[in-house]
Design a protein around this motif. Structure first.
Motif, short mmCIF file in Angstrom:
data_model
loop_
_atom_site.label_atom_id
_atom_site.label_comp_id
_atom_site.label_asym_id
_atom_site.label_seq_id
_atom_site.Cartn_x
_atom_site.Cartn_y
_atom_site.Cartn_z
N LYS A 102 1.00 -1.50 0.01
CA LYS A 102 0.36 -0.59 0.04
C LYS A 102 1.09 1.23 -0.12
N TYR A 103 1.91 1.23 1.28
CA TYR A 103 3.29 2.40 0.48
C TYR A 103 3.43 2.37 -0.13
N LEU A 104 3.76 1.42 -0.86
CA LEU A 104 5.06 2.10 -2.46
C LEU A 104 4.44 2.19 -3.25
N THR A 105 2.29 2.06 -2.93
CA THR A 105 1.80 2.00 -4.18
C THR A 105 1.06 3.65 -4.59
N ALA A 106 0.97 3.89 -3.10
CA ALA A 106 1.27 5.57 -2.81
C ALA A 106 1.67 6.72 -2.88
N ALA A 107 2.79 6.12 -2.88
CA ALA A 107 4.93 7.14 -3.06
C ALA A 107 4.64 7.00 -4.89
N GLU A 109 2.52 8.01 -6.32
CA GLU A 109 1.02 9.74 -6.75
C GLU A 109 2.32 10.73 -6.17
N ILE A 110 2.91 10.60 -4.82
CA ILE A 110 3.94 11.84 -4.64
C ILE A 110 4.34 13.04 -5.26
N GLN A 111 3.78 13.76 -4.92
CA GLN A 111 4.35 14.94 -5.83
C GLN A 111 4.42 15.82 -4.68
N VAL A 112 5.86 17.01 -5.31
CA VAL A 112 6.04 17.72 -4.31
C VAL A 112 6.19 19.48 -4.87
N ASP A 113 5.05 20.18 -5.02
CA ASP A 113 4.69 21.35 -6.23
C ASP A 113 5.14 20.29 -7.96
N GLN A 114 5.75 20.38 -8.34
CA GLN A 114 5.99 20.08 -9.92
C GLN A 114 6.87 18.53 -9.68
N ILE A 115 6.89 17.62 -8.59
CA ILE A 115 8.07 17.46 -8.83
C ILE A 115 7.44 16.31 -8.46
N GLY A 263 14.72 12.01 -1.56
CA GLY A 263 15.01 13.32 -3.03
C GLY A 263 14.21 14.26 -3.60
N VAL A 264 12.69 14.11 -3.11
CA VAL A 264 12.11 15.09 -4.17
C VAL A 264 11.56 15.99 -3.26
N VAL A 265 11.68 15.63 -1.99
CA VAL A 265 11.55 16.98 -0.72
C VAL A 265 12.45 17.71 -0.97
N VAL A 348 2.04 20.62 3.52
CA VAL A 348 1.03 18.96 3.27
C VAL A 348 1.95 17.57 2.54
N GLN A 349 2.01 18.02 0.73
CA GLN A 349 2.96 17.38 0.22
C GLN A 349 4.19 16.89 0.89
N MET A 350 5.20 17.85 1.13
CA MET A 350 6.53 17.19 2.09
C MET A 350 6.06 16.37 3.07
N MET A 351 5.08 16.52 4.00
CA MET A 351 4.09 15.65 5.28
C MET A 351 3.92 14.59 4.53
N SER A 352 3.41 14.62 2.97
CA SER A 352 2.83 13.41 3.05
C SER A 352 3.83 12.24 2.25
N ALA A 353 5.47 12.90 1.70
CA ALA A 353 6.13 12.22 1.52
C ALA A 353 6.91 11.81 2.65
N VAL A 354 6.70 12.56 3.44
CA VAL A 354 7.98 12.64 4.63
C VAL A 354 6.79 10.65 5.81
#
Length: 442
Positions: A102-107, A109-115, A263-265, A348-354
Motif C-alpha cells: 500500500k505504501y509503495l503504491t501510494a508513493a 502518486e507523491i508530488q511536491v509542487d511539480q516534482i 530526494g523529491v522533498v 502538506v505535500q512534503m509531509m505526505s512524502a515524509v
C-alpha cells in the motif's frame, strides 16, 4: 525407528483381543469348560475374589475415563492455542506485506509542487507491488484453508474422546451392575458392546501414541532448525521461508523509493523554497523569504547503506514540527503574504512524502526478517517455549488414560462373564441370543 512402530504393541494387543475374544465368543460350545469346573469347587472363594476384582477394575476404568475427559480438554485448548498463534503470526505477516504494498503504491502518486518520482522507480514499484500482493493473498488464502481444516479435525477428535470417555464409563458401571444382579441377557449385551469398544479404544490409543511421538519429533526438529536455519528439514513444507531473492528485491525497492522520496522533498527545498526567485519566474515564485528550510535527512546513502544524519538535517520524527515554523500565510493568489518559505499546500505535500518515507523505512527490519527467515525462527522459538510442553504433556495424558480405560474394561469384561457364570446355576434355561456365550470360555 519410524513413529508408526511406537503404536505397534497397542495395535497388536487390540487385534489379539478382537480376534481372540471373538473366537471365544463364537467358538463351538465345549463340554468341559473351566467355568463349569470352577463352579464345582471354588464358588464361595471365587465370588469374593471376583467381586473385589470387579470393583477394583471398575474404579480403574472410572479413573481412566476422568483422566481422559480432563486430558482431552487440556489437549484441545493447547492445540487450539498453538493453531491460533501460528495463524495470528501468518495474519500479521500478511498485513505487513499488504501495508508495504500500500505504501509503495501510494508513493507513485507523491508530488511536491511539480516534482515526482522518476518513471523508472514508478515502474519498479508496480512490478514489486504485484509480487507482494500475490504473495500476501496466497498466504492469507492458504492460512484460512488450513486453519479451518485443522480446527475441524481438532473438534472431531475432541468429540470422539468425550464420547469414548462417557461410553466406557457407562459400560464399566453397567457391566458390574448387571453381572452382580445376575441379569444374564443384559450382561451378555454389555460384554458384546465392550468387546468392540475395547478394540476401538486400543486403536485410538495407538494413534495417540503416534501423535505424541510426532509432536515430540516436530518440536525437536524445530529446535534443531532454530539452531541451524540453513539445514533442510520437513518443516520447510510446514512454514516455508520467503524466497530470499524476492525478499531482498522488495527490501531494495523499498529503500530506493525511500531514497527517491527524500530526494523529491530535498530537491524542492534546495531548488525552489530556499531560493529567492523574481516575480517573473512563473510558478517558481510565490514570494518565499526568510530563514532557509533545513533539508530532510535521508536514512540511506545512494548505495542503500545506512546514513548518519548531520546537524543541518531534520529527521522523520521531527520534520513536521521543524518545518511548521517556515510556513507562510498565503494571499488569494496563492503566494506568501508573510515571511516564510513554505505554503500550507507545500507543507502538506512534503509531509505526505515524509510519512510514506518513514513508513517504508519502518518496514525495513520486517523485510530483512523475511529475507533471512528470522520470522520463522521467532515463530518456532515461541512454539518450542510456550506450546510444545503442553502438547506433549496432554497428548501423553490421553494415551495413558486410553490405555488404562481399555485394559481395565478388558479385564472387567472377562470377569463379568466369570462372575455371571458362577452366579448362574448350571441348569438355567438359555435363550437363543445367549447360546453363543454358553460354555465358550475356557
Amino acid at each position: 525407528m519410524s513413529v508408526e512402530f511406537t503404536a505397534a504393541p497397542l495395535l497388536f494387543i487390540g487385534a489379539l483381543w478382537f480376534l481372540g475374544f471373538g473366537l471365544c465368543l463364537f467358538i463351538t460350545r465345549l463340554q468341559h469348560c473351566c467355568f463349569q469346573r470352577l463352579h464345582h469347587g471354588f464358588s464361595q472363594l471365587f465370588f469374593a475374589l471376583a467381586l473385589i476384582i470387579l470393583i477394583l477394575f471398575a474404579i480403574a476404568a472410572i479413573t481412566g475415563c476422568i483422566v481422559l475427559f480432563i486430558g482431552q480438554g487440556k489437549f484441545h485448548r493447547s492445540s487450539a492455542s498453538t493453531l491460533d498463534f501460528v495463524v495470528e503470526q501468518a495474519n500479521i505477516t500478511v498485513e505487513e506485506l499488504r501495508n508495504v504494498s500500500k505504501y509503495l503504491t501510494a508513493a507513485k502518486e507523491i508530488q511536491v509542487d511539480q516534482i515526482f518520482l522518476p518513471p523508472n522507480i514508478q515502474d519498479n514499484i508496480k512490478k514489486v507491488t504485484s509480487k507482494i500482493t500475490a504473495a500476501a493473498n496466497t498466504l492469507d488464502r492458504e492460512t484460512e484453508k488450513n486453519k479451518d481444516k485443522i480446527k475441524h479435525i481438532l473438534d472431531l477428535v475432541r468429540i470422539a474422546l468425550i464420547i469414548i470417555a462417557a461410553v466406557m464409563l457407562l459400560l464399566a458401571l453397567l457391566g458390574v451392575l448387571f453381572s452382580v444382579l445376575g441379569m444374564q441377557l443384559l450382561t451378555y449385551t454389555v460384554v458384546l458392546i465392550g468387546w468392540i469398544l475395547i478394540t476401538i479404544t486400543f486403536v485410538i490409543c495407538g494413534l495417540f501414541v503416534i501423535l505424541h511421538s510426532v509432536i515430540g519429533d516436530t518440536c525437536v526438529a524445530m529446535d534443531e532448525w532454530v539452531q541451524n536455519p540453513t539445514a533442510h528439514t520437513a518443516l520447510d513444507d510446514i512454514i516455508p521461508c520467503v524466497d530470499r531473492a524476492t525478499a531482498e528485491d522488495t527490501l531494495n525497492h523499498s529503500k530506493d523509493v525511500t531514497i527517491q522520496l527524500v530526494g523529491v522533498v530535498n530537491t524542492f527545498i534546495t531548488n525552489i523554497s530556499n531560493r529567492n526567485f523574481p516575480p517573473n519566474a512563473g510558478s517558481l515564485y510565490y514570494n518565499q523569504s526568510g530563514p532557509l528550510v533545513p533539508v530532510l535527512c535521508n536514512p540511506y546513502n545512494s548505495g542503500r547503506t545506512d546514513h548518519n544524519c548531520t546537524s543541518g538535517e531534520v529527521k522523520f520524527d521531527n520534520a513536521a514540527e521543524e518545518w511548521r515554523r517556515y510556513i507562510c500565510k498565503v494571499s488569494e493568489r496563492g503566494i506568501c503574504s508573510t515571511v516564510g518559505r513554505l505554503t500550507p499546500a507545500h507543507y502538506v505535500q512534503m509531509m505526505s512524502a515524509v510519512n510514506l518515507s518513514y513508513a517504508l523505512y519502518h518496514y525495513g527490519p520486517f523485510l530483512v526478517k523475511l529475507g533471512d527467515c528470522a520470522f520463522v525462527r521467532d515463530i518456532f522459538t515461541a512454539i518450542i517455549k510456550y506450546h510444545c510442553p503442553g502438547l506433549r504433556c496432554y497428548s501423553k495424558y490421553i494415551y495413558i488414560a486410553l490405555a488404562l480405560v481399555s485394559n481395565a474394561v478388558m479385564v472387567s469384561v472377562i470377569f463379568w462373564l466369570f462372575y455371571k457364570r458362577e452366579k448362574t446355576a448350571l441348569g438355567v434355561h438359555q435363550t437363543p441370543y445367549t447360546y453363543i456365550f454358553s460354555g465358550s470360555f475356557c
